[in-house]
Enzyme design. Sequence first.
Site, short mmCIF file in Angstrom:
data_model
loop_
_atom_site.label_atom_id
_atom_site.label_comp_id
_atom_site.label_asym_id
_atom_site.label_seq_id
_atom_site.Cartn_x
_atom_site.Cartn_y
_atom_site.Cartn_z
N THR A 196 0.84 -1.21 0.00
CA THR A 196 0.00 0.00 0.00
C THR A 196 0.86 1.24 0.00
O THR A 196 1.88 1.30 0.68
CB THR A 196 -0.95 0.03 1.21
OG1 THR A 196 -1.84 -1.06 1.10
CG2 THR A 196 -1.75 1.31 1.29
N GLY A 237 -10.29 -3.89 0.88
CA GLY A 237 -9.72 -3.48 2.17
C GLY A 237 -10.12 -2.08 2.55
O GLY A 237 -11.11 -1.52 2.05
N ASP A 238 -9.32 -1.48 3.41
CA ASP A 238 -9.63 -0.14 3.92
C ASP A 238 -9.20 0.98 2.96
O ASP A 238 -9.75 2.09 3.01
CB ASP A 238 -8.90 0.08 5.26
CG ASP A 238 -7.39 -0.06 5.11
OD1 ASP A 238 -6.94 -1.01 4.43
OD2 ASP A 238 -6.64 0.78 5.65
N THR A 243 -2.07 2.26 6.29
CA THR A 243 -1.61 0.99 5.72
C THR A 243 -1.64 -0.05 6.83
O THR A 243 -1.33 0.25 7.98
CB THR A 243 -0.18 1.09 5.15
OG1 THR A 243 0.26 -0.23 4.79
CG2 THR A 243 0.82 1.68 6.14
#
Length: 343
Positions: free
Chosen positions: A203, A233-234, A254
Amino acid sequence: MKILKRISILLMVFVLMLNVSVSPQDETDAKPFGIVIHGGAGNMKKGEMAPEKEKAYQEKLKEILTTGYNILKNGGTSLDAVETVIRMMEDSPLFNAGKGAVFTAEGTNELDASIMEGKTLNAGAVAGVKRVKNPISLARMVMEHSPHVMMAGDGAETFAKKMGMTLVSKEYFFTKSRWERLQRIKKEMKKKKQKEKNKKFGTVGAVALDKQGNLAGGTSTGGMTYKRYGRIGDSPIIGAGTYANNRTCAVSATGWGEYFIRSVVAYDISALMEYKGLSVKEAAHMAIKKVGDLKATGGVIAIDSSGNIAMPFNTSGMFRAYKINDGKLVIKIYKDESEANKK
Ligand code: ASP
């Protein structure tokens, strides 16, 4: 008396004119600005990485940071700086974003990205795209050229084409090291019937403050190796992986995405500053502590509207670099050398 009055009025006008002609330049020059970037957090102990590899990361981070910093120094916007540096990291196979993204369990690359502007709270994000060379730019297009905030999969790619973006072949994202990593993880999973673990993250992300006082943040990733079933994911989730608000700060995260989503990490940092009056450092450290309490790992970078920064993480390393005002360009990888990590 009349003459005296006239003279004083003339003097006042003169002083006002002087102010008008001098102050904007002075003020702009004195305005704080700066940029922080990260290339992912994870298990990276000092001495374990091959020296050439370490050097390659350091040189790339320096080149990218310098480009972003110069945009800001020349009066460019934080949004442009953030997009530009993230594009550069996406184009480098060193990072888990764009070229060099990790592989899904099926051996494909699925990319997520998001970007946010602190002045307007405008935001854009894309998830699970497979043929977009620079997902961060598509995220910005979603923000600026559509009424939506997030687009996913095929729909996002149709929009990319409509916007005139060149799509690349799926093979473009291939790197040998990420492919081998997938094979290793597959073997491990078979042998030990392990639960999914994520030890090493990738990331990339950036946060910036420009001379106009505007904050911006962005994040881009290939996600986690061996992810399945369209997992997101986020990183593309506003409030989890990315957030920016001129009243508080800009954040890029991250780490283990599932936990960062559940902890709403990026917005949590902003909210701790806005409602509790914490400094950016205190807020960022608290958010990472909360993630750690859930037994998850990762880190964030954050910058506030005065140019104060924070870069806490609970792994052994996080690729990171920053330059604020006319300060030194700082590049760090491991935990022990992190001053910003101490409160
Ligand atoms: N946060 C990313 C995700 O969960 C992974 C990472 O930061 O390396 O997709």
